[in-house]
Motif scaffolding. Sequence first.
Motif, PDB file in Angstrom:
ATOM      1  N   ILE A  65       0.761  -0.438  12.956  1.00  0.00           N
ATOM      2  CA  ILE A  65       0.723  -1.629  12.089  1.00  0.00           C
ATOM      3  C   ILE A  65       0.077  -2.791  12.837  1.00  0.00           C
ATOM      4  CG2 ILE A  65       2.167  -3.365  10.942  1.00  0.00           C
ATOM      5  CD1 ILE A  65       4.103  -1.073  10.236  1.00  0.00           C
ATOM      6  N   TRP A  66       0.422  -2.953  14.110  1.00  0.00           N
ATOM      7  CA  TRP A  66      -0.092  -4.067  14.906  1.00  0.00           C
ATOM      8  C   TRP A  66      -1.623  -4.036  14.998  1.00  0.00           C
ATOM      9  CZ3 TRP A  66       2.184  -8.322  16.724  1.00  0.00           C
ATOM     10  CH2 TRP A  66       1.494  -9.083  17.648  1.00  0.00           C
ATOM     11  N   TYR A  67      -2.201  -2.863  15.228  1.00  0.00           N
ATOM     12  CA  TYR A  67      -3.642  -2.741  15.404  1.00  0.00           C
ATOM     13  C   TYR A  67      -4.406  -2.463  14.100  1.00  0.00           C
ATOM     14  CZ  TYR A  67      -3.069  -2.959  20.420  1.00  0.00           C
ATOM     15  OH  TYR A  67      -2.777  -3.386  21.695  1.00  0.00           O
ATOM     16  N   LEU A  68      -3.730  -2.467  12.992  1.00  0.00           N
ATOM     17  CA  LEU A  68      -4.387  -2.240  11.712  1.00  0.00           C
ATOM     18  C   LEU A  68      -5.320  -3.408  11.398  1.00  0.00           C
ATOM     19  CD1 LEU A  68      -4.138  -0.044   9.508  1.00  0.00           C
ATOM     20  CD2 LEU A  68      -2.529  -1.527   8.347  1.00  0.00           C
ATOM     21  N   PRO A  69      -6.552  -3.149  11.022  1.00  0.00           N
ATOM     22  CA  PRO A  69      -7.501  -4.246  10.788  1.00  0.00           C
ATOM     23  C   PRO A  69      -7.330  -4.879   9.397  1.00  0.00           C
ATOM     24  CG  PRO A  69      -8.619  -2.158  10.518  1.00  0.00           C
ATOM     25  CD  PRO A  69      -7.221  -1.847  10.946  1.00  0.00           C
ATOM     26  N   VAL A  70      -6.193  -5.558   9.206  1.00  0.00           N
ATOM     27  CA  VAL A  70      -5.917  -6.255   7.940  1.00  0.00           C
ATOM     28  C   VAL A  70      -5.334  -7.621   8.256  1.00  0.00           C
ATOM     29  CG1 VAL A  70      -5.564  -4.157   6.564  1.00  0.00           C
ATOM     30  CG2 VAL A  70      -3.638  -5.162   7.767  1.00  0.00           C
ATOM     31  N   ASP A  71      -5.126  -8.427   7.212  1.00  0.00           N
ATOM     32  CA  ASP A  71      -4.547  -9.765   7.390  1.00  0.00           C
ATOM     33  C   ASP A  71      -3.109  -9.674   7.896  1.00  0.00           C
ATOM     34  OD1 ASP A  71      -6.866 -10.915   6.444  1.00  0.00           O
ATOM     35  OD2 ASP A  71      -6.152 -10.977   4.357  1.00  0.00           O
ATOM     36  N   GLN A  72      -2.634 -10.808   8.454  1.00  0.00           N
ATOM     37  CA  GLN A  72      -1.275 -10.853   9.020  1.00  0.00           C
ATOM     38  C   GLN A  72      -0.205 -10.624   7.954  1.00  0.00           C
ATOM     39  OE1 GLN A  72      -0.336 -10.942  12.185  1.00  0.00           O
ATOM     40  NE2 GLN A  72      -2.483 -10.883  12.784  1.00  0.00           N
ATOM     41  N   TRP A  73      -0.435 -11.123   6.733  1.00  0.00           N
ATOM     42  CA  TRP A  73       0.598 -10.953   5.709  1.00  0.00           C
ATOM     43  C   TRP A  73       0.732  -9.484   5.317  1.00  0.00           C
ATOM     44  CZ3 TRP A  73      -0.204  -9.021   0.848  1.00  0.00           C
ATOM     45  CH2 TRP A  73      -1.537  -8.954   0.406  1.00  0.00           C
ATOM     46  N   VAL A  74      -0.338  -8.716   5.383  1.00  0.00           N
ATOM     47  CA  VAL A  74      -0.261  -7.277   5.103  1.00  0.00           C
ATOM     48  C   VAL A  74       0.527  -6.589   6.222  1.00  0.00           C
ATOM     49  CG1 VAL A  74      -1.581  -5.157   4.785  1.00  0.00           C
ATOM     50  CG2 VAL A  74      -2.400  -7.285   3.776  1.00  0.00           C
ATOM     51  N   LYS A  75       0.268  -6.968   7.465  1.00  0.00           N
ATOM     52  CA  LYS A  75       1.017  -6.416   8.595  1.00  0.00           C
ATOM     53  C   LYS A  75       2.503  -6.759   8.471  1.00  0.00           C
ATOM     54  CE  LYS A  75      -2.770  -6.527  11.908  1.00  0.00           C
ATOM     55  NZ  LYS A  75      -3.227  -7.016  13.200  1.00  0.00           N
ATOM     56  N   GLY A  76       2.788  -7.997   8.076  1.00  0.00           N
ATOM     57  CA  GLY A  76       4.179  -8.403   7.877  1.00  0.00           C
ATOM     58  C   GLY A  76       4.862  -7.604   6.785  1.00  0.00           C
ATOM     59  N   TYR A  77       4.129  -7.375   5.706  1.00  0.00           N
ATOM     60  CA  TYR A  77       4.663  -6.594   4.597  1.00  0.00           C
ATOM     61  C   TYR A  77       4.962  -5.155   5.044  1.00  0.00           C
ATOM     62  CZ  TYR A  77       4.975  -4.393   0.009  1.00  0.00           C
ATOM     63  OH  TYR A  77       5.399  -3.690  -1.086  1.00  0.00           O
ATOM     64  N   LEU A  78       4.034  -4.559   5.783  1.00  0.00           N
ATOM     65  CA  LEU A  78       4.247  -3.202   6.281  1.00  0.00           C
ATOM     66  C   LEU A  78       5.399  -3.155   7.292  1.00  0.00           C
ATOM     67  CD1 LEU A  78       0.542  -2.031   6.707  1.00  0.00           C
ATOM     68  CD2 LEU A  78       2.166  -1.340   4.934  1.00  0.00           C
ATOM     69  N   GLY A  79       5.505  -4.185   8.134  1.00  0.00           N
ATOM     70  CA  GLY A  79       6.613  -4.254   9.091  1.00  0.00           C
ATOM     71  C   GLY A  79       7.956  -4.371   8.400  1.00  0.00           C
ATOM     72  N   MET A  80       8.024  -5.197   7.346  1.00  0.00           N
ATOM     73  CA  MET A  80       9.271  -5.306   6.584  1.00  0.00           C
ATOM     74  C   MET A  80       9.609  -3.980   5.915  1.00  0.00           C
ATOM     75  SD  MET A  80       8.957  -9.139   4.942  1.00  0.00           S
ATOM     76  CE  MET A  80       9.961  -8.655   3.588  1.00  0.00           C
ATOM     77  N   GLY A  81       8.586  -3.303   5.395  1.00  0.00           N
ATOM     78  CA  GLY A  81       8.812  -1.990   4.797  1.00  0.00           C
ATOM     79  C   GLY A  81       9.361  -0.999   5.808  1.00  0.00           C
ATOM     80  N   LEU A  82       8.841  -1.062   7.041  1.00  0.00           N
ATOM     81  CA  LEU A  82       9.331  -0.192   8.107  1.00  0.00           C
ATOM     82  C   LEU A  82      10.804  -0.487   8.404  1.00  0.00           C
ATOM     83  CD1 LEU A  82       8.894   1.874  10.410  1.00  0.00           C
ATOM     84  CD2 LEU A  82       8.110  -0.047  11.814  1.00  0.00           C
ATOM     85  N   LEU A  83      11.151  -1.762   8.518  1.00  0.00           N
ATOM     86  CA  LEU A  83      12.545  -2.135   8.807  1.00  0.00           C
ATOM     87  C   LEU A  83      13.481  -1.727   7.678  1.00  0.00           C
ATOM     88  CD1 LEU A  83      12.080  -5.632  10.480  1.00  0.00           C
ATOM     89  CD2 LEU A  83      12.579  -3.439  11.563  1.00  0.00           C
ATOM     90  N   PHE A  84      13.059  -1.931   6.422  1.00  0.00           N
ATOM     91  CA  PHE A  84      13.890  -1.518   5.298  1.00  0.00           C
ATOM     92  C   PHE A  84      14.034   0.001   5.253  1.00  0.00           C
ATOM     93  CE2 PHE A  84      12.896  -5.726   3.275  1.00  0.00           C
ATOM     94  CZ  PHE A  84      14.215  -6.176   3.259  1.00  0.00           C
ATOM     95  N   SER A  85      12.989   0.725   5.606  1.00  0.00           N
ATOM     96  CA  SER A  85      13.073   2.188   5.640  1.00  0.00           C
ATOM     97  C   SER A  85      14.077   2.653   6.690  1.00  0.00           C
ATOM     98  CB  SER A  85      11.707   2.801   5.937  1.00  0.00           C
ATOM     99  OG  SER A  85      10.813   2.538   4.892  1.00  0.00           O
TER     100      SER A  85
END
Length: 95
Positions: free
Chosen positions: A34-54
């Motif tokens: 997720i950290w090295y994914l070439p997308v905006d920070q809000w997309v990384k944050g969204y994916l990180g929250m999804g990881l934590l909820f999972s």
Amino acid sequence: MKKFDTPTPVHTSAWIVQTWASFLISLSATTIGIWYLPVDQWVKGYLGMGLLFSIGSTISLSKTTRDIHEAGRLLSKVDEAKLERLLAEYDPFKK
């Protein structure tokens, strides 16, 4: 009255280490991905929250599944004790 004890399963230290290692490796790999994914920070944050909820929902699901299993074992022990008592009190020659 006879008492039946079912053995409690014991996990080996190797199993515990392997379980924790696989959890930490998968969490680290996903976080790095997720950290090295070439997308905006809000997309990384969204994916990180999804990881934590999972992770949180997986822990809740495993605990609930374990609790249901243990409750079933307890109910079967109670039923077994009732049956043993009935059989111990039953006298086929008594009328």
